[in-house]
Design a protein around this motif. Sequence first.
Motif, short mmCIF file in Angstrom:
data_model
loop_
_atom_site.label_atom_id
_atom_site.label_comp_id
_atom_site.label_asym_id
_atom_site.label_seq_id
_atom_site.Cartn_x
_atom_site.Cartn_y
_atom_site.Cartn_z
N CYS A 56 27.29 22.29 -43.18
CA CYS A 56 27.62 22.24 -41.75
C CYS A 56 26.45 22.72 -40.91
N PHE A 116 28.53 28.54 -35.35
CA PHE A 116 29.02 27.21 -35.01
C PHE A 116 29.68 27.13 -33.64
N THR A 119 31.54 24.01 -31.76
CA THR A 119 31.20 22.72 -32.38
C THR A 119 32.35 22.22 -33.24
N SER A 124 28.90 16.65 -36.20
CA SER A 124 27.82 16.71 -37.18
C SER A 124 26.88 15.52 -37.00
N TRP A 156 33.73 25.94 -37.51
CA TRP A 156 33.78 27.27 -38.10
C TRP A 156 35.05 27.43 -38.93
#
Length: 318
Positions: A56, A116, A119, A124, A156
């Motif tokens: 990630c 993260f 997001t 991605s 996350w």
Amino acid sequence: MKARRILSMDGGGIRGLVTCRWLAGVEDVLRDAGKPGLLAGFDLLAGSSTGAIIACGLGIGLSPTDMAALYREHAPTIFPGIANRLWSRAGRLLTQGPSAPKYDARGLEKVLRKVFGDTTLGESKLPLMVTSYDTISRKPVIFKSFKASHAGLPMWEVCRASSAAPTYFPAHAMTVEGRKRALIDGGVVANNPTACAIAEALRKDARADKPRDLVVLSVGSGEHTRSIDLASAREWGPLEWAVPIIDVLFDGNSESVDYIARHLVGDAYFRMQVELRIGMDDLDDVSATNMAALEATARDYLLQPATRRQLRKLAALL
């Protein structure tokens, strides 16, 4: 979705530092070969547990060197020392009993939220797969950034779900596809997610109509060498097996996937793995001595002639 070139990353807790260092080495070899960066070299990322966090991180544009720095900086927060663990366990005694997980996951969640933020999985930069396991339905959950019902999930939380190793962290409560889940470590499903990624690539990429059309880099995090002697294996019961069985299951399924992938893909399959000295293989040893030893092991592996030949061959195929 084009998915001919696969990058897969194993679980392994703090040993993910080894994975990051190896990926930085791969990036150096690609650069020396005149190829673009690591992300440009692959079509599909896959990760389990700590490998999911790395995948990630790569997916949002962090470099392997960035990820290694994050491991060094945040390791004590994710795996706090004994004083903090005892204080945490005392607070959980009434609600979780004396056999509560070793860590309460607050530190892990704090770090994942910091890295993260807001997001989502669908943001991605490359197609991404992450493994986990739902203890309620007793079925694997394979998160996919390119699946509509997964794209809006917080990244996350996906990482938290995939890294909830039994006995170390509590399961992560999460609603996925309209169902409440109790999610635990992706290593329970596939500590080495390479086979899952190969299956997805063959399903999605019309050009890759057989496994040998693929190029696969499978990156481990170091494997256990401490043995369990015959007497222990014969005599241990539930209490003695409780923690060692996690390592046995994770290592065992990683090796079986390596066997399958090697025979399916052939010469275009590359596996980075090394045996760790006894004392370096714990998932949660974040002492300065162990972290330095892991980095030294990763560096020494990259300097081996066989490793350098393998990486040059990989670079020529990407």
